[in-house]
Design a protein around this motif. Structure first.
Motif, short mmCIF file in Angstrom:
data_model
loop_
_atom_site.label_atom_id
_atom_site.label_comp_id
_atom_site.label_asym_id
_atom_site.label_seq_id
_atom_site.Cartn_x
_atom_site.Cartn_y
_atom_site.Cartn_z
N ARG A 127 -19.58 -4.60 -14.45
CA ARG A 127 -20.38 -4.70 -13.38
C ARG A 127 -19.85 -3.96 -12.31
N ARG A 128 -20.56 -3.33 -11.34
CA ARG A 128 -19.90 -2.93 -10.06
C ARG A 128 -19.36 -4.25 -9.32
N ARG A 129 -18.02 -3.99 -8.92
CA ARG A 129 -17.45 -5.14 -8.07
C ARG A 129 -18.17 -5.55 -7.07
N SER A 130 -18.44 -6.75 -6.70
CA SER A 130 -19.03 -7.13 -5.72
C SER A 130 -18.48 -8.51 -5.10
N ALA A 131 -19.04 -8.98 -4.03
CA ALA A 131 -18.64 -10.23 -3.61
C ALA A 131 -18.80 -11.46 -4.50
N GLN A 132 -18.05 -12.46 -4.60
CA GLN A 132 -18.15 -13.62 -5.51
C GLN A 132 -18.65 -14.83 -4.59
N TYR A 133 -19.73 -15.18 -5.26
CA TYR A 133 -20.83 -16.24 -4.93
C TYR A 133 -20.57 -17.53 -5.52
N VAL A 134 -20.56 -18.53 -4.68
CA VAL A 134 -20.67 -19.94 -5.21
C VAL A 134 -21.93 -20.51 -5.29
N ARG A 135 -22.31 -21.02 -6.39
CA ARG A 135 -23.81 -21.28 -6.58
C ARG A 135 -24.14 -22.54 -5.56
N PRO A 136 -25.19 -22.82 -4.96
CA PRO A 136 -25.41 -23.99 -4.26
C PRO A 136 -25.17 -25.23 -4.96
N ALA A 137 -25.43 -25.26 -6.39
CA ALA A 137 -25.18 -26.64 -6.99
C ALA A 137 -23.58 -26.72 -7.00
N VAL A 138 -22.97 -25.68 -7.04
CA VAL A 138 -21.66 -26.09 -7.08
C VAL A 138 -21.06 -26.53 -5.71
N GLN A 139 -21.64 -25.91 -4.66
CA GLN A 139 -21.46 -26.23 -3.32
C GLN A 139 -21.61 -27.76 -3.21
N ARG A 140 -22.82 -28.19 -3.63
CA ARG A 140 -23.08 -29.53 -3.46
C ARG A 140 -22.38 -30.47 -4.32
N LEU A 141 -21.89 -30.17 -5.47
CA LEU A 141 -20.74 -30.90 -6.00
C LEU A 141 -19.38 -31.01 -5.20
N LEU A 142 -19.24 -29.93 -4.51
CA LEU A 142 -18.11 -30.06 -3.74
C LEU A 142 -18.09 -31.01 -2.54
N ASP A 143 -19.40 -30.93 -1.79
CA ASP A 143 -19.69 -31.81 -0.83
C ASP A 143 -19.80 -33.27 -1.23
N GLN A 144 -20.00 -33.46 -2.43
CA GLN A 144 -20.13 -35.01 -2.78
C GLN A 144 -18.72 -35.35 -3.38
N LEU A 145 -17.69 -34.65 -3.60
CA LEU A 145 -16.43 -35.19 -4.11
C LEU A 145 -15.80 -35.38 -2.90
N THR A 146 -16.05 -36.43 -2.19
CA THR A 146 -15.07 -36.95 -1.06
C THR A 146 -14.05 -37.48 -1.09
N GLY A 147 -13.68 -38.13 -2.26
CA GLY A 147 -12.34 -38.71 -2.45
C GLY A 147 -11.27 -37.97 -3.20
N ALA A 148 -11.79 -36.92 -3.65
CA ALA A 148 -10.84 -36.11 -4.43
C ALA A 148 -10.79 -34.59 -4.01
N PRO A 149 -9.49 -34.04 -4.02
CA PRO A 149 -9.14 -32.63 -3.53
C PRO A 149 -10.09 -31.85 -4.44
N ALA A 150 -10.83 -30.75 -4.20
CA ALA A 150 -11.41 -29.91 -4.94
C ALA A 150 -11.43 -28.47 -4.42
N VAL A 151 -11.31 -27.67 -5.21
CA VAL A 151 -11.61 -26.15 -4.82
C VAL A 151 -12.19 -25.18 -5.79
N VAL A 152 -13.14 -24.44 -5.62
CA VAL A 152 -13.67 -23.47 -6.47
C VAL A 152 -12.60 -22.09 -6.63
N LEU A 153 -12.25 -21.79 -7.85
CA LEU A 153 -11.24 -20.61 -7.79
C LEU A 153 -12.24 -19.69 -8.74
N GLY A 154 -12.13 -18.15 -8.15
CA GLY A 154 -12.73 -17.28 -8.46
C GLY A 154 -11.89 -16.17 -9.20
N LYS A 155 -12.06 -14.94 -9.42
CA LYS A 155 -11.46 -13.83 -9.80
C LYS A 155 -10.21 -13.69 -9.01
#
Length: 300
Positions: free
Chosen positions: A101-129
């Motif tokens: 595929r043509r290289r494009s911006a990396q998107y974080v899905r809303p569901a993953v973002q909600r999961l991050l929002d709810q992980l209040t007691g544990a450090p968490a990051v989303v890693l991409g390419k």
């Protein structure tokens, strides 16, 4: 189907791997003749793989493409583990190919973002390419650094581990963690060897850090999904955290990395302190300014 091959990368990997193997470990008899270089000789690898020395030499020189049958014999001859086998096949262009595929911006899905929002007691990051840090929660910023204060093109796990003094200094086992990070980046590179942003990252780190330059040349690969991290935080002291990563099921290649501590341990109490300081802060993503691909604004 096959993926894009990287003959020079394949040759470099074969050369690096045979240098890591002792003849006796591969069932070869001991010889009295001195060895000019460490590891196996080319003719010994060819013998173990049941191919001609000339053919193997051309493989290392990137002058011929390996067949599937030769790759199968090389994985046995060079004692490759699962990660190394996958890396070998990626370099040889013999794996199942995903659509290019043509290289494009990396998107974080809303569901993953909600999961991050709810992980209040544990450090968490989303890693991409390229192990770009695409999103994080307040606990991760409190543990590592204020990701939002830096340009998005600098929000890369490997770059920060080598070049950011705060992130580098907090790793009590920096050599181990940094070497594993380089091996993980090597695995990423096999999937898209022509990625210009990856080339820029590797070139910059190679020029500025001798350890990265040396470890990158080893062609070691890893795709570990869990382990233990030992940190020394400026505010809460020493931390022993379990690090687990989960791959996204959507085929994006993104991974969620979460750090947790054993309940009742000093590290658990320290994470609770960090969480209390950041309770009112929202989770953040890489939506401001440049994208992970350096291609201008986007929404995540």
């Amino acid at each position: 189907m096959t993926s894009v091959s990287d003959p020079r990368g394949l040759g470099a990997f074969l050369k690096a791997r045979r240098a890591q193997l002792a003849p006796h470990a591969c069932g070869l008899p001991a010889t009295d003749s001195p060895r000019k270089v460490a590891g196996l000789r080319r003719e010994e690898v060819a013998q173990l793989a049941a191919i001609s020395v000339d053919y193997y030499t051309r493989l290392e020189q990137g002058r011929v493409r390996a067949s599937a049958s030769v790759l199968a014999t090389l994985t046995r001859a060079l004692r490759l583990d699962d990660d190394q086998q996958r890396y070998l096949y990626e370099l040889a262009g013999r794996t199942d190919a995903r659509p290019r595929r043509r290289r494009s911006a990396q998107y974080v899905r809303p569901a993953v973002q909600r999961l991050l929002d709810q992980l209040t007691g544990a450090p968490a990051v989303v890693l991409g390419k390229r192990l770009d840090i695409l999103a994080w929660n307040p606990a991760a910023a409190a543990l590592y650094t204020d990701f939002s204060s830096m340009p998005s093109v600098r929000r890369n796990y490997v770059y920060l581990l080598f070049m950011d003094p705060i992130v580098r200094g907090m790793h009590r086992e920096w050599d181990h963690d940094a070497r594993d990070a380089v091996a993980a980046l090597r695995m990423e590179a096999a999937g898209d060897p022509d990625d210009p942003e990856l080339a820029r990252l590797v070139g910059e780190l190679s020029a500025q850090d001798a350890d990265f330059r040396s470890w990158w040349a080893e062609h070691r690969v890893i795709s570990s999904s869990y382990g233990t991290k030992h940190y020394r935080h400026a505010l809460v002291g020493d931390l022993r955290l379990d690090c687990d990563t989960w791959s996204s099921p959507d085929g994006s290649g993104q991974r969620l990395m979460v750090l947790t501590a054993e309940p009742g341990s000093p590290s658990y109490d320290a994470l609770r302190i960090l969480a209390s300081w950041t309770a009112e802060q929202p989770s953040r993503h890489q939506g401001e300014g440049r994208t992970a691909d350096g291609a201008g604004p986007r929404a995540v």
